[in-house]
Design a protein around this motif. Structure first.
Motif, short mmCIF file in Angstrom:
data_model
loop_
_atom_site.label_atom_id
_atom_site.label_comp_id
_atom_site.label_asym_id
_atom_site.label_seq_id
_atom_site.Cartn_x
_atom_site.Cartn_y
_atom_site.Cartn_z
N MET A 77 -2.17 -4.13 6.11
CA MET A 77 -2.36 -5.45 5.93
C MET A 77 -2.03 -6.39 7.05
O MET A 77 -1.20 -6.35 7.80
N THR A 78 -2.92 -7.53 7.21
CA THR A 78 -2.76 -8.02 8.29
C THR A 78 -1.97 -9.52 7.54
O THR A 78 -1.90 -9.69 6.69
N CYS A 79 -1.58 -10.24 8.81
CA CYS A 79 -1.05 -11.44 8.57
C CYS A 79 -1.70 -12.46 7.77
O CYS A 79 -1.24 -13.20 6.84
N ARG A 80 -3.23 -12.54 8.21
CA ARG A 80 -3.91 -13.25 7.24
C ARG A 80 -4.11 -12.88 5.81
O ARG A 80 -3.96 -13.90 5.02
N GLU A 81 -4.06 -11.86 5.73
CA GLU A 81 -3.89 -11.15 4.11
C GLU A 81 -2.79 -11.74 3.75
O GLU A 81 -2.71 -11.88 2.39
N PHE A 82 -1.54 -11.40 4.51
CA PHE A 82 -0.29 -11.55 3.95
C PHE A 82 -0.12 -13.06 3.33
O PHE A 82 0.33 -13.37 2.22
N ILE A 83 -0.54 -13.84 4.47
CA ILE A 83 -0.56 -15.56 3.97
C ILE A 83 -1.17 -15.73 2.73
O ILE A 83 -0.79 -16.53 1.68
N ALA A 84 -2.40 -15.10 2.72
CA ALA A 84 -3.32 -15.32 1.32
C ALA A 84 -2.79 -14.83 0.04
O ALA A 84 -3.12 -15.38 -1.00
N PHE A 85 -1.92 -13.85 0.18
CA PHE A 85 -1.32 -13.33 -1.03
C PHE A 85 0.07 -14.03 -1.35
O PHE A 85 0.83 -13.61 -2.57
N ILE A 86 0.63 -14.94 -0.79
CA ILE A 86 2.00 -15.38 -1.00
C ILE A 86 2.06 -16.06 -2.43
O ILE A 86 3.09 -16.03 -3.08
N VAL A 87 1.06 -16.90 -2.60
CA VAL A 87 1.28 -17.50 -4.01
C VAL A 87 1.33 -16.44 -5.32
O VAL A 87 2.13 -16.49 -6.10
N GLU A 88 0.50 -15.35 -5.21
CA GLU A 88 0.57 -14.42 -6.16
C GLU A 88 1.89 -13.69 -6.02
O GLU A 88 2.39 -13.17 -7.01
N TYR A 89 2.45 -13.28 -4.96
CA TYR A 89 3.41 -12.60 -4.79
C TYR A 89 4.67 -13.41 -5.28
O TYR A 89 5.43 -12.92 -6.19
N LEU A 90 4.90 -14.53 -5.26
CA LEU A 90 5.97 -15.53 -5.56
C LEU A 90 5.74 -15.68 -7.13
O LEU A 90 6.91 -15.78 -7.77
N ASP A 91 4.47 -15.66 -7.67
CA ASP A 91 4.47 -15.65 -9.15
C ASP A 91 4.64 -14.31 -9.64
O ASP A 91 4.60 -14.35 -10.99
N GLY A 92 4.82 -13.19 -8.94
CA GLY A 92 4.95 -11.92 -9.58
C GLY A 92 3.68 -11.60 -10.12
O GLY A 92 3.53 -10.57 -11.05
N ALA A 93 2.54 -11.83 -9.60
CA ALA A 93 1.27 -11.69 -10.09
C ALA A 93 0.46 -10.62 -9.15
O ALA A 93 -0.62 -10.30 -9.64
N LEU A 94 1.07 -10.10 -8.31
CA LEU A 94 0.55 -8.94 -7.74
C LEU A 94 0.48 -7.63 -8.13
O LEU A 94 1.62 -7.30 -8.84
N PRO A 95 -0.57 -6.88 -8.21
CA PRO A 95 -0.60 -5.52 -8.99
C PRO A 95 0.63 -4.56 -7.96
O PRO A 95 0.84 -4.93 -6.92
N GLN A 96 0.97 -3.37 -8.60
CA GLN A 96 2.08 -2.82 -7.96
C GLN A 96 1.81 -2.42 -6.46
O GLN A 96 2.81 -2.53 -5.49
N ASP A 97 0.49 -1.88 -6.37
CA ASP A 97 0.20 -1.44 -4.92
C ASP A 97 0.12 -2.48 -4.12
O ASP A 97 0.57 -2.40 -2.95
N GLY A 98 -0.43 -3.83 -4.46
CA GLY A 98 -0.27 -4.79 -3.65
C GLY A 98 1.00 -5.33 -3.09
O GLY A 98 1.13 -5.63 -2.10
N GLN A 99 1.96 -5.57 -4.15
CA GLN A 99 3.36 -5.83 -3.95
C GLN A 99 3.90 -4.83 -2.79
O GLN A 99 4.48 -5.38 -1.82
N ALA A 100 3.67 -3.63 -3.08
CA ALA A 100 4.23 -2.57 -1.97
C ALA A 100 3.41 -2.75 -0.63
O ALA A 100 4.40 -2.92 0.46
N HIS A 101 2.20 -3.19 -0.64
CA HIS A 101 1.72 -3.40 0.91
C HIS A 101 2.26 -4.77 1.45
O HIS A 101 2.42 -4.82 2.55
N PHE A 102 2.53 -5.56 0.60
CA PHE A 102 3.16 -7.02 0.91
C PHE A 102 4.38 -6.74 1.50
O PHE A 102 4.83 -7.55 2.70
N GLU A 103 5.25 -6.27 0.85
CA GLU A 103 6.62 -6.08 1.10
C GLU A 103 6.82 -5.00 2.55
O GLU A 103 7.60 -5.25 3.44
N SER A 104 5.88 -4.16 2.44
CA SER A 104 5.85 -3.44 3.77
C SER A 104 5.47 -3.93 5.08
O SER A 104 6.04 -4.08 6.02
#
Lengths: 206, 80
Positions: B1-28
């Motif tokens: 995951m790039t920083c650009r992708e990380f930033i794009a997923f923040i809202v979904e992450y904070l809403d707990g709306a990322l799928p499990q593997d997406g959340q793992a990539h985000f947190e990694s």
């Protein structure tokens, strides 16, 4: 949320009783409803419209609409929540009729990225814990002023979602747009506000 | 995951709306990138600042609904 307080007779009336009296056309019950909720609704309208006269008009419009539509209130939510939604809609309606002020573009406030997708800039840490920062009235005033600096399209979504507590779907319905558009605008609004606050909060390096 | 992708997923992450593997990539990415870590801290702080900024603004400006507005509302209802 404030409880609906029917204090005209010096006692507190429960919501079911109040609603029955309102539907029966009891003017004193309506006055109690206005007094119990007016201050809070006026604050909501002021936040959205930023202008006392427009805010007062929106509150008047909201109470008139509520009066006309009392039969449509289904009791699925509290009366105070229902009134909150109505005043948000009345204020948004008012906002749409106003002449738009020229707006600054938002893009310079969003983070920049290098070609490989990584940050183009480093971020300085913010100086002190946010709960400490928030205790100062001037900080809260600064944040309110910076929110006002956002273009309306973004400011309103931020207000509805992060301050008025509407869900994404409720905000989308109030604005006549999609949930996805609300999410995108909210993200951009928060990022822009972060950038506007950054110079005030970043750690001062010697 | 790039920083650009990380930033794009923040809202979904904070809403707990990322799928499990997406959340793992985000947190990694979060554990490896101090800039995104700081950005996320400031983003969260911004939401808190926003929620709290109006805490006392309404009360300071006008503790009570103005009496003339109460009257105006009640008169408008009589005409409605």
């Amino acid at each position: 949320m404030t409880d609906v307080d029917g204090s005209t007779a010096g006692t507190t009336m429960d919501e079911g009783t109040l609603l029955t009296r309102l539907r029966a056309g009891d003017e004193r019950a309506y006055e109690a409803l206005v007094r119990a909720n007016g201050t809070r609704l006026l604050a909501v309208a002021r936040r959205i419209l930023g202008n006392e006269e427009d805010a007062r008009d929106a509150v008047q419009d909201a109470f008139t609409a509520a009066y006309r539509n009392l039969d449509r209130f289904e009791g699925g939510s509290r009366l105070s929540t229902w009134l909150h939604r109505i005043v948000v809609n009345a204020a948004l309606m008012k906002l749409r009729t106003r002449k738009r002020k020229p707006e600054q573009p938002l893009d310079p406030l969003l983070p920049g990225f290098a070609d490989d997708g990584h940050h183009a800039d480093q971020f300085s840490t913010w100086e002190e814990p946010i709960d400490v920062t928030l205790e100062r009235a001037e900080t809260r005033d600064l944040v309110r002023r910076q929110i006002d600096n956002l273009p309306d399209k973004y400011r309103i979504v931020l207000l509805l979602r992060d301050i008025e507590g509407l869900s994404t779907d409720e905000a989308a319905a109030a604005l006549g747009t999609t949930a996805n558009a609300v999410k995108i605008r909210l993200h951009r609004a928060r990022q822009a506000l972060r950038a506007l606050l950054d110079p005030h909060f970043r750690e001062k390096r010697p | 995951m790039t920083c650009r992708e990380f930033i794009a997923f923040i809202v979904e992450y904070l809403d707990g709306a990322l799928p499990q593997d997406g959340q793992a990539h985000f947190e990694s990415h979060l554990t490896r990138c101090p800039d995104c870590g700081e950005y996320l801290r400031q983003y969260r702080a911004t939401i808190t600042l926003c929620r709290e900024a109006f805490r006392d603004a309404g009360a300071q400006a006008a503790p009570e609904m103005p009496e003339d507005l109460v009257r105006a509302v009640l008169n408008a209802i009589k005409r409605a």
